[in-house]
Design a protein around this motif. Sequence first.
Motif, short mmCIF file in Angstrom:
data_model
loop_
_atom_site.label_atom_id
_atom_site.label_comp_id
_atom_site.label_asym_id
_atom_site.label_seq_id
_atom_site.Cartn_x
_atom_site.Cartn_y
_atom_site.Cartn_z
N SER A 55 0.80 -1.22 0.00
CA SER A 55 0.00 0.00 0.00
C SER A 55 0.84 1.27 0.00
N GLY A 56 2.09 1.15 0.39
CA GLY A 56 2.92 2.34 0.49
C GLY A 56 2.65 3.16 1.75
N SER A 57 1.84 2.63 2.64
CA SER A 57 1.54 3.39 3.86
C SER A 57 2.77 3.44 4.76
N THR A 58 2.91 4.56 5.46
CA THR A 58 4.09 4.79 6.28
C THR A 58 3.72 5.09 7.72
N SER A 59 4.67 4.92 8.59
CA SER A 59 4.50 5.30 9.99
C SER A 59 5.84 5.77 10.52
N ASN A 60 5.79 6.62 11.54
CA ASN A 60 7.00 7.18 12.13
C ASN A 60 6.95 7.10 13.65
N GLY A 61 8.11 6.99 14.24
CA GLY A 61 8.17 7.09 15.69
C GLY A 61 7.89 8.52 16.12
N ASP A 62 7.37 8.69 17.31
CA ASP A 62 6.98 10.01 17.78
C ASP A 62 8.16 10.99 17.80
N HIS A 63 9.33 10.49 18.06
CA HIS A 63 10.49 11.36 18.21
C HIS A 63 11.03 11.88 16.89
N VAL A 64 10.53 11.38 15.76
CA VAL A 64 11.02 11.85 14.48
C VAL A 64 9.91 12.40 13.59
N LYS A 65 8.69 12.40 14.07
CA LYS A 65 7.57 12.90 13.26
C LYS A 65 7.79 14.35 12.88
N GLY A 66 7.53 14.62 11.61
CA GLY A 66 7.70 15.97 11.09
C GLY A 66 9.12 16.27 10.64
N ARG A 67 10.05 15.38 10.94
CA ARG A 67 11.45 15.61 10.56
C ARG A 67 11.99 14.51 9.62
N PHE A 68 11.59 13.29 9.84
CA PHE A 68 12.07 12.17 9.03
C PHE A 68 10.95 11.67 8.12
N THR A 69 11.34 11.27 6.91
CA THR A 69 10.38 10.72 5.95
C THR A 69 10.93 9.45 5.34
N ILE A 70 10.13 8.40 5.39
CA ILE A 70 10.52 7.14 4.76
C ILE A 70 9.82 7.04 3.41
N SER A 71 10.52 6.50 2.43
CA SER A 71 9.94 6.33 1.10
C SER A 71 10.59 5.12 0.43
N ARG A 72 10.00 4.69 -0.67
CA ARG A 72 10.56 3.56 -1.39
C ARG A 72 10.95 4.00 -2.80
N GLY A 73 11.92 3.32 -3.36
CA GLY A 73 12.38 3.66 -4.69
C GLY A 73 11.50 3.06 -5.76
N ASN A 74 11.67 3.50 -6.99
CA ASN A 74 10.89 2.99 -8.12
C ASN A 74 11.11 1.51 -8.34
N ALA A 75 12.27 1.04 -8.02
CA ALA A 75 12.59 -0.38 -8.20
C ALA A 75 11.90 -1.25 -7.17
N LYS A 76 11.32 -0.62 -6.15
CA LYS A 76 10.57 -1.32 -5.10
C LYS A 76 11.41 -2.27 -4.29
N ASN A 77 12.72 -2.18 -4.41
CA ASN A 77 13.56 -2.97 -3.52
C ASN A 77 14.49 -2.08 -2.72
N THR A 78 14.22 -0.78 -2.75
CA THR A 78 15.05 0.19 -2.06
C THR A 78 14.17 1.09 -1.20
N VAL A 79 14.61 1.33 0.00
CA VAL A 79 13.89 2.23 0.90
C VAL A 79 14.83 3.33 1.33
N TYR A 80 14.28 4.52 1.50
CA TYR A 80 15.07 5.68 1.89
C TYR A 80 14.55 6.26 3.20
N LEU A 81 15.43 6.89 3.92
CA LEU A 81 15.04 7.64 5.11
C LEU A 81 15.64 9.03 4.98
N GLN A 82 14.80 10.00 4.68
CA GLN A 82 15.23 11.39 4.61
C GLN A 82 15.14 11.98 6.00
N MET A 83 16.26 12.44 6.51
CA MET A 83 16.31 12.97 7.87
C MET A 83 16.64 14.46 7.81
#
Length: 122
Positions: A55-83
């Motif tokens: 589904s692509g749904s995401t969740s974050n720990g309370d201590h990083v909400k609003g600052r960190f973003t998780i996403s997946r790559g187009n290849a669907k075998n890569t995940v990123y964490l933008q901090m």
Amino acid sequence: VQLQASGGGLVQAGGSLRLSCAASGRSFGSRYAMGWFRQAPGKEREFVAAITWSSGSTSNGDHVKGRFTISRGNAKNTVYLQMNSLKPEDTAVYYCAATLRGVVSLSTIDYWGKGTQVTVSS
């Protein structure tokens, strides 16, 4: 599943880093999910963020909400964490993780990657 994380380093407070994690090794299945955890010296490993593949749904720990973003790559075998807006308390070893059971938590992780060090200076 093999997980290879990269992107850690040293950054000043307020700065940004992007972590990447590439997964390989098997068919992932419909309940596949990936996430990031972190562990600071003397502390327990804690949940940072997660994403479900179907589904692509995401969740974050309370201590990083609003600052960190998780996403997946187009290849669907890569995940990123933008901090963004990093703080000294974000300093830790960050671990990429994967589960075949649909929920990302310390008790449900099936595969761990080697950690990557993130250090935030004040």
